[in-house]
Write a protein that holds these residues in place. Structure first.
Motif, PDB file in Angstrom:
ATOM      1  N   THR A  93       0.812  -1.224   0.000  1.00 59.98           N
ATOM      2  CA  THR A  93       0.000   0.000   0.000  1.00 59.98           C
ATOM      3  C   THR A  93       0.843   1.272   0.000  1.00 59.98           C
ATOM      4  O   THR A  93       0.406   2.305  -0.510  1.00 59.98           O
ATOM      5  CB  THR A  93      -0.927   0.031   1.230  1.00 59.98           C
ATOM      6  N   GLU A 156      -6.391  -2.679   3.777  1.00 57.37           N
ATOM      7  CA  GLU A 156      -7.497  -1.717   3.793  1.00 57.37           C
ATOM      8  C   GLU A 156      -7.359  -0.728   4.939  1.00 57.37           C
ATOM      9  O   GLU A 156      -7.668   0.451   4.801  1.00 57.37           O
ATOM     10  CB  GLU A 156      -8.828  -2.467   3.904  1.00 57.37           C
ATOM     11  N   GLN A 159      -4.345   1.795   4.459  1.00 60.72           N
ATOM     12  CA  GLN A 159      -4.678   2.855   3.503  1.00 60.72           C
ATOM     13  C   GLN A 159      -5.420   4.010   4.166  1.00 60.72           C
ATOM     14  O   GLN A 159      -5.403   5.136   3.665  1.00 60.72           O
ATOM     15  CB  GLN A 159      -5.520   2.289   2.367  1.00 60.72           C
ATOM     16  N   GLN A 160      -6.086   3.735   5.304  1.00 58.57           N
ATOM     17  CA  GLN A 160      -6.844   4.774   5.997  1.00 58.57           C
ATOM     18  C   GLN A 160      -5.971   5.629   6.914  1.00 58.57           C
ATOM     19  O   GLN A 160      -6.434   6.641   7.437  1.00 58.57           O
ATOM     20  CB  GLN A 160      -7.969   4.135   6.815  1.00 58.57           C
ATOM     21  N   GLY A 269     -14.325  -1.681   8.657  1.00 58.94           N
ATOM     22  CA  GLY A 269     -14.279  -2.295   7.338  1.00 58.94           C
ATOM     23  C   GLY A 269     -15.577  -2.138   6.584  1.00 58.94           C
ATOM     24  O   GLY A 269     -15.580  -1.942   5.361  1.00 58.94           O
ATOM     25  N   LYS A 272     -15.770   1.378   5.359  1.00 53.15           N
ATOM     26  CA  LYS A 272     -14.865   1.563   4.221  1.00 53.15           C
ATOM     27  C   LYS A 272     -15.497   1.055   2.953  1.00 53.15           C
ATOM     28  O   LYS A 272     -15.412   1.635   1.888  1.00 53.15           O
ATOM     29  CB  LYS A 272     -13.554   0.818   4.524  1.00 53.15           C
TER      30      LYS A 272
END
Length: 272
Positions: A93, A156, A159-160, A269, A272
């Protein structure tokens, strides 16, 4: 209001459906053999109460060794999955490189294809490496099995993480490893808890790979070891149910300790 009530009723019914088998196992583990067959749904009474199964299991040195094997395999596998999974997710990422997307697709393919399809090849590989009847063989298989899902979930969440935090740390001369261990990992604790629960349960409960890779007496896990109380002509149900009840405890303790982080991870999640 009506919709919310209906949703809660459905979830409550599903919870009861899932918990009933576990409760039956635990309740019957405290009953005599005759009481188990006379009325398996009844609560243990004064006349039917018995801890003979637990005494037999706890007095069996081999059973305690099986618990130790399960704990060792699960603990080492989890540590490696979380470490390598988080590092791979960070690399995929954070850094753009040639073949990045193909590598992500390769890991996603690992989620779609069950690892048991390669049981014959895995066994042949372990035989060639002389790792049959070792806990190392189980650890290697479980790490390979858990990494794809761990990488997908952790990617995931990484990435946040705001890019400004990482850029500010780099401007202060902080190295990449320090950024990863001191900034990234603390911020993705919900994801780590989610991966831990989703990974630990299949490893702890697995029967297939211990049966084909580590069936010897010294390397048996508790899931496989329970089979010793099941005979061709007679089965010690008190010991079987007691062993199964004890085997469930680590999963329940882990969930109790990480439930808040797990719910946060699932909710994040979903958002997202």
């Amino acid at each position: 209001m009506a919709r919310s009530t209906f949703v809660h009723l459905v979830l409550g019914g599903y919870s009861l459906l899932v918990l009933c088998p576990i409760l039956l196992v635990i309740l019957n583990s405290f009953k005599t053999r005759r009481a188990i067959f006379d009325d398996p749904l009844a609560l243990p009474a004064a006349a039917s109460f018995s801890v003979a199964g637990y005494l037999k299991v706890l007095s069996n040195a081999s059973v305690l060794g099986m618990f130790a094997n399960s704990a060792l395999v699960t603990g080492v596998s989890l540590a490696l999955i979380l470490l390598f999974g988080a590092m791979a997710a960070w690399g995929l990422t954070e850094y753009g490189f040639r073949g990045n997307r193909w590598l992500v697709l390769f890991f996603a393919f690992g989620i779609m294809v069950p690892i048991r399809l390669g049981s014959v090849s895995i066994l042949q590989t372990m035989v060639a490496l002389d790792l049959v009847n070792t806990l190392t063989a189980l650890v290697l298989v479980y790490v390979a099995q858990g990494l794809p899902l761990a990488i997908m979930i952790l990617s995931e969440f990484i990435q946040q993480v705001p890019g400004e935090l990482k850029d500010a740390a780099r401007c202060d001369g902080v190295g990449e490893f320090t950024i990863f261990f001191r900034i990234i990992l603390p911020l993705i604790r919900p994801a780590v808890a989610t991966v831990t629960v989703f990974t630990m349960v299949p490893i702890w409960n697995d029967l297939w790979f211990p049966l084909i890779l580590a069936p010897s007496e010294g390397t048996q896990t508790i899931t496989l070891g329970v089979q010793q109380f099941i005979g061709q002509f007679a089965t010690d149900w008190n010991a079987v149910l007691a062993a199964l009840s004890l085997a469930v405890l680590p999963i329940l303790v882990l969930y109790a300790l990480s439930s808040r982080q797990l719910i946060r991870g699932i909710t994040a999640g979903a958002v997202k």
